[in-house]
Scaffold this active site. Structure first.
Site, short mmCIF file in Angstrom:
data_model
loop_
_atom_site.label_atom_id
_atom_site.label_comp_id
_atom_site.label_asym_id
_atom_site.label_seq_id
_atom_site.Cartn_x
_atom_site.Cartn_y
_atom_site.Cartn_z
N LYS A 404 0.81 -1.22 0.00
CA LYS A 404 0.00 0.00 0.00
C LYS A 404 0.84 1.27 0.00
O LYS A 404 0.43 2.30 0.54
CB LYS A 404 -0.98 0.00 1.19
CG LYS A 404 -1.92 -1.20 1.17
CD LYS A 404 -2.75 -1.30 2.42
CE LYS A 404 -3.59 -2.59 2.36
NZ LYS A 404 -4.36 -2.81 3.60
N HIS A 578 -16.00 15.34 -20.98
CA HIS A 578 -16.23 15.47 -19.54
C HIS A 578 -17.30 16.50 -19.24
O HIS A 578 -18.05 16.35 -18.27
CB HIS A 578 -14.92 15.85 -18.83
CG HIS A 578 -14.11 14.66 -18.42
ND1 HIS A 578 -14.21 14.09 -17.17
CD2 HIS A 578 -13.22 13.90 -19.11
CE1 HIS A 578 -13.39 13.06 -17.09
NE2 HIS A 578 -12.78 12.92 -18.26
#
Length: 593
Positions: A404, A578
């Site tokens: 992570k 978008h």
């Protein structure tokens, strides 16, 4: 002369009278009219000939004096071997006086004591052992509770949300009387919120009580946070602690993705407009061009503990021992005891002074495998203590894994599944479906994904938006979203082939960390998405094949996403698309008002 009578002085309000008044108003039926006040109930203390404090003092003195007298008498009998049941007249009088004074004191002081004792006993029943799994959660008994008004006063209903900055009182929720009492205890900090599931034995009821307590504590409404329609028992002990609801994330389908001769409908959980549509366009371009192919290059989850010695020499001796091929078989036997699927693959060591970082890598079947590899590592560390008793284990994870976090070791050595996926897109498909040309795509990929990322000092980020696709599929299929950090490590390559008539595109992803069993994959919604892809659960025929297939599907979806986004940028359509798909048509000012 005008003589006016002084109005009568209002009666003195005592605590008992206040409680009696509140009790009267709570029990009075709706619409009832207050009548004349009932005469006060006579108290036992009103009939006493002496003041109350003198009466109490007399009985206190009588109780302790006769108790002292009887103890002395029994001690003398024990010394003279006299049977205790043989009593004199004075002893009988003392026993009667002791009983009488005890009855008086119990009647006068005992009611409040018994009530407080029962309340304290019920509170103690909610205490959690210090060794409980949730010991790391902050003890709510030390938290200062809210003012009594926040517990007793009714909460006004919600009308409209005018502004996020304004506090909105939570809507009142009718709870059973028993649950209402528990809510008050949670609000006051008497009952720890994290212990509700274990004490009630009903996960949904515990979540409902915690939810209501949270609303009263914060003064904020959770009305828009869904609660019903979720299996809270399914997440107990494996997915989420102290739940109060769940978040709805829409799931879209991209595809069909033609990968290795098979078609897949790819579920993507996202709130970003245009993402699914863009990936779907990439899937179409791949499909009409004959599909994509993929290969799993490596499959191994890692864990790297850090150990310390008194000297660097001793640390080096352990390093040589672990890297010696003659010792690997013995270490493998010890490691593989942790699971029937765990198989140790390699051990890589790195030193920093007298500290040694040991990176274990193993196959984990269809599980993502973090817990599996950690258990195997613990077995090996326990074994090494026999030959290296001076080894000090600082931590089971020393960040050489690396989990992570963006790390070069994952980019170079790989972690989880290392996958490569490629496709050849025909020239007419690039022109008609993707609305651009091959030369523009190749140039943009070199200047953006390669040179641009190098200028930015990117680590594993030589791509356009691999993290978008990885995160969306991770959430839909119950993967750990935090492992998107290393799972989206990707380098996108593009070049013209077949005399410049076609486009070869590939994505190489060295650390895709996925599983099809364990964790969030067992939840119904996520399990349904895995079932849609044909990778639900563990493969009985070939352990590990389902998780590998999921990794290749993710890589294929990333390939589609990269192809479509790069084409939109090359054609100058990114902003336009978008504005069309990633903007709400609602008038926010009207909604707020």
């Amino acid at each position: 002369m005008d003589v006016r009578r002084r109005p009568p002085r209002p009666p003195r309000v005592t605590a008992d009278a206040t409680l009696e008044s509140e009790r009267h108003h709570r029990l009075k039926p709706t619409g009832a009219v207050d009548g004349p006040p009932s005469p006060p109930t006579p108290k036992a203390s009103d009939a006493l000939p002496l003041p109350l404090y003198l009466t109490n003092g007399i009985f206190f003195t009588l109780f302790f004096s006769v108790a002292y007298y009887l103890l002395h008498r029994w001690r003398d009998k024990i010394r003279t071997h006299t049977p205790l049941h043989v009593v004199t007249l004075s002893e009988i009088a003392a026993i009667v006086s002791l009983i009488a004074s005890f009855i008086y004191l119990l009647g006068f002081f005992g009611i409040d004591f018994v009530q407080s004792f029962i309340s304290r006993a019920s509170h103690d029943a909610w205490d959690v052992d210090d060794d409980a799994p949730n010991h790391f959660i902050i003890d709510e008994d030390r938290r200062r509770g809210p003012c009594p008004a926040s517990i007793e006063c009714p909460v006004p209903p919600i009308t409209a949300i005018a502004s996020p900055s304004k506090m909105v009182d939570p809507a009142p929720v009718k709870l059973p009387e028993e649950d209402e009492e528990i809510v008050k205890l949670v609000v006051s900090g008497t009952i720890p919120s994290y212990s509700l599931e274990s004490k009630l034995g009903d996960c949904k009821r515990a979540a409902s009580i915690r939810r209501e307590a949270l609303q009263r504590l914060t003064g904020k409404s959770l009305l828009e946070l869904p609660f019903e329609g979720f299996d809270y028992q399914a997440i107990l002990g494996q997915c989420c602690e102290m739940p109060v609801g769940y978040v709805q994330i829409p799931v879209g389908i991209a595809g069909p993705l033609l990968l290795d001769g098979l078609e897949y409908s790819v579920p993507m959980a996202t709130t970003e407009g245009c993402l699914v549509a863009s990936t779907n366009r990439g899937c179409k371009a791949i499909y009409v061009s004959g599909g994509a192919t993929s290969m799993v290059l490596r499959d191994g989850m890692t864990r790297a503990p850090v150990v310390r010695f008194a000297t660097a020499k001793r640390a080096a001796e352990l390093k040589f021992f672990l890297e010696n091929p003659e010792n690997f078989e013995t270490l493998s036997v010890i490691f593989n005891r942790s699971s029937r699927f765990a198989r140790l693959q390699s051990i890589q060591c790195a030193m920093a002074g007298k500290n040694l970082y040991i990176r274990f890598s193993c196959s984990t079947g269809d599980a993502m495998g973090m817990n599996m590899v950690s258990k195997g590592v613990q077995n090996v560390l326990d074994f090494l203590q026999n030959d290296f008793p001076d080894m000090d284990v600082i931590g089971i994870s020393g960040n050489f894994c690396s989990d992570k976090k963006p790390a070069a070791v994952n980019w170079i050595e790989g972690r989880g599944k290392s996958v490569v996926c490629e496709a050849v897109i025909k020239e007419d498909v690039v022109r008609k479906v993707l609305k651009t040309n091959i030369a523009a795509l190749v140039e943009l990929n070199m200047l953006k994904n390669l040179a641009g990322s190098a200028v930015a000092g990117a680590l594993g980020g030589f791509n356009a938006h691999a993290g978008n696709i990885v995160s969306a599929i991770f959430i839909a299929t119950g993967q750990d979203p935090a492992q998107n950090v290393e799972s989206c490590h990707c380098i996108t390559m593009m070049e013209a082939v077949n005399d410049g008539k076609d486009l070869h595109i590939s994505v190489t992803m060295p650390s895709v960390e996925v599983g099809t069993v364990g964790g969030g994959t067992q939840l119904p919604s996520q399990s349904a998405c895995l079932n849609l892809l044909g990778v639900k659960g563990a493969s009985k025929e070939s352990p590990g094949s389902n998780s590998k297939l999921l990794a290749t599907i993710i890589a294929g979806s990333v390939l589609a996403g990269e192809l479509s986004l790069m084409s939109a940028i090359a054609a100058g359509q990114l902003v336009k698309s978008h504005m069309k798909y990633n903007r709400s048509s609602k008038d926010v000012s009207k909604v707020a008002s």
